[in-house]
Design a protein around this motif. Sequence first.
Motif, PDB file in Angstrom:
ATOM      1  N   ASN A 202       0.861  -1.178   0.000  1.00 36.05           N
ATOM      2  CA  ASN A 202       0.000   0.000   0.000  1.00 36.05           C
ATOM      3  C   ASN A 202       0.901   1.233   0.000  1.00 36.05           C
ATOM      4  O   ASN A 202       2.053   1.161   0.464  1.00 36.05           O
ATOM      5  CB  ASN A 202      -0.900   0.009   1.233  1.00 36.05           C
ATOM      6  CG  ASN A 202      -1.871  -1.166   1.242  1.00 36.05           C
ATOM      7  OD1 ASN A 202      -2.299  -1.641   0.196  1.00 36.05           O
ATOM      8  ND2 ASN A 202      -2.221  -1.624   2.424  1.00 36.05           N
ATOM      9  N   ASN A 203       0.391   2.354  -0.521  1.00 34.92           N
ATOM     10  CA  ASN A 203       1.171   3.599  -0.486  1.00 34.92           C
ATOM     11  C   ASN A 203       1.493   3.970   0.941  1.00 34.92           C
ATOM     12  O   ASN A 203       0.672   3.744   1.816  1.00 34.92           O
ATOM     13  CB  ASN A 203       0.386   4.735  -1.158  1.00 34.92           C
ATOM     14  CG  ASN A 203       0.577   4.733  -2.656  1.00 34.92           C
ATOM     15  OD1 ASN A 203       1.645   4.404  -3.141  1.00 34.92           O
ATOM     16  ND2 ASN A 203      -0.448   5.095  -3.391  1.00 34.92           N
ATOM     17  N   PRO A 204       2.663   4.494   1.227  1.00 35.24           N
ATOM     18  CA  PRO A 204       3.702   4.946   0.310  1.00 35.24           C
ATOM     19  C   PRO A 204       4.788   3.910   0.048  1.00 35.24           C
ATOM     20  O   PRO A 204       5.811   4.208  -0.544  1.00 35.24           O
ATOM     21  CB  PRO A 204       4.297   6.135   1.051  1.00 35.24           C
ATOM     22  CG  PRO A 204       4.225   5.726   2.490  1.00 35.24           C
ATOM     23  CD  PRO A 204       2.937   4.928   2.608  1.00 35.24           C
ATOM     24  N   GLY A 205       4.565   2.663   0.468  1.00 41.15           N
ATOM     25  CA  GLY A 205       5.591   1.633   0.340  1.00 41.15           C
ATOM     26  C   GLY A 205       6.556   1.687   1.503  1.00 41.15           C
ATOM     27  O   GLY A 205       6.424   2.492   2.421  1.00 41.15           O
TER      28      GLY A 205
ATOM     29  N   ALA B 205       4.827  -0.268   5.479  1.00 42.18           N
ATOM     30  CA  ALA B 205       3.602  -0.220   4.680  1.00 42.18           C
ATOM     31  C   ALA B 205       2.800  -1.500   4.828  1.00 42.18           C
ATOM     32  O   ALA B 205       3.352  -2.574   5.065  1.00 42.18           O
ATOM     33  CB  ALA B 205       3.939   0.010   3.209  1.00 42.18           C
TER      34      ALA B 205
ATOM     35  N   ASP C 116      -0.843  -0.691  -4.817  1.00 40.05           N
ATOM     36  CA  ASP C 116      -0.518   0.713  -5.077  1.00 40.05           C
ATOM     37  C   ASP C 116       0.895   0.857  -5.624  1.00 40.05           C
ATOM     38  O   ASP C 116       1.148   1.648  -6.525  1.00 40.05           O
ATOM     39  CB  ASP C 116      -0.614   1.537  -3.782  1.00 40.05           C
ATOM     40  CG  ASP C 116      -2.020   1.594  -3.217  1.00 40.05           C
ATOM     41  OD1 ASP C 116      -2.988   1.497  -3.998  1.00 40.05           O
ATOM     42  OD2 ASP C 116      -2.152   1.729  -1.984  1.00 40.05           O
ATOM     43  N   ILE C 117       1.814   0.107  -5.025  1.00 38.73           N
ATOM     44  CA  ILE C 117       3.242   0.302  -5.274  1.00 38.73           C
ATOM     45  C   ILE C 117       3.966  -0.987  -4.888  1.00 38.73           C
ATOM     46  O   ILE C 117       3.401  -1.818  -4.167  1.00 38.73           O
ATOM     47  CB  ILE C 117       3.743   1.519  -4.439  1.00 38.73           C
ATOM     48  CG1 ILE C 117       5.070   2.048  -4.926  1.00 38.73           C
ATOM     49  CG2 ILE C 117       3.764   1.211  -2.948  1.00 38.73           C
ATOM     50  CD1 ILE C 117       5.402   3.434  -4.364  1.00 38.73           C
TER      51      ILE C 117
ATOM     52  N   THR D  63       7.347  -2.434  -2.943  1.00 39.26           N
ATOM     53  CA  THR D  63       8.523  -2.153  -2.133  1.00 39.26           C
ATOM     54  C   THR D  63       9.600  -3.137  -2.582  1.00 39.26           C
ATOM     55  O   THR D  63       9.355  -4.339  -2.660  1.00 39.26           O
ATOM     56  CB  THR D  63       8.227  -2.329  -0.633  1.00 39.26           C
ATOM     57  OG1 THR D  63       7.211  -1.393  -0.262  1.00 39.26           O
ATOM     58  CG2 THR D  63       9.467  -2.104   0.208  1.00 39.26           C
TER      59      THR D  63
ATOM     60  N   THR E 150      11.196   1.880  -3.750  1.00 39.63           N
ATOM     61  CA  THR E 150       9.862   1.564  -4.241  1.00 39.63           C
ATOM     62  C   THR E 150       9.822   1.665  -5.762  1.00 39.63           C
ATOM     63  O   THR E 150      10.676   2.304  -6.377  1.00 39.63           O
ATOM     64  CB  THR E 150       8.797   2.505  -3.646  1.00 39.63           C
ATOM     65  OG1 THR E 150       9.125   3.850  -3.983  1.00 39.63           O
ATOM     66  CG2 THR E 150       8.682   2.338  -2.144  1.00 39.63           C
TER      67      THR E 150
ATOM     68  N   GLU F 285       6.648   2.164  -8.768  1.00 42.45           N
ATOM     69  CA  GLU F 285       5.224   2.334  -9.050  1.00 42.45           C
ATOM     70  C   GLU F 285       4.685   1.103  -9.774  1.00 42.45           C
ATOM     71  O   GLU F 285       5.389   0.462 -10.550  1.00 42.45           O
ATOM     72  CB  GLU F 285       4.995   3.572  -9.918  1.00 42.45           C
ATOM     73  CG  GLU F 285       5.304   4.888  -9.218  1.00 42.45           C
ATOM     74  CD  GLU F 285       4.365   5.187  -8.063  1.00 42.45           C
ATOM     75  OE1 GLU F 285       3.157   4.859  -8.155  1.00 42.45           O
ATOM     76  OE2 GLU F 285       4.835   5.740  -7.053  1.00 42.45           O
TER      77      GLU F 285
END
Length: 125
Positions: free
Chosen positions: A11-14, A18, A28-29, A31, A45, A47
């Motif tokens: 999940n954001n922000p990694g 997270a 979301d992203i 890691t 991270t 995207e």
Amino acid sequence: MEKILVAVPSNNPGGLEAGMGMHFGHCDIYTLVEMENGAVKSVSTMENGSHEEGGCLVPVQRLAERKVNVLLSGGMGMRPLNGFMEAGIDVFHSGLATTVGAAVQAFAEGKLQKFSADATCKGCH
């Protein structure tokens, strides 16, 4: 010295704190955790591309281009699992881990099982 790059749907922000993105293609992203001899050396991270851009194999291709060796995931379909196997990326089921750091720790301790065809999603999201 064994160096590996582990990718974890997040999940954001990694990052290690997270929450887990439980289905790899819809996270979301990612890691990315560089490990050496079971210890975390660096965390970054990446995207996640649009799932619609080329389907579930887009993340497989992007992670392979980053030289990822291992993916820790809560769920995925058979098509991406086959893609990861073809790319030489080992996929492990993240189990009950709720954070990226917990999944990475369980992997480092040898507590995670390799993903099998029996564990794949059958069209779920």
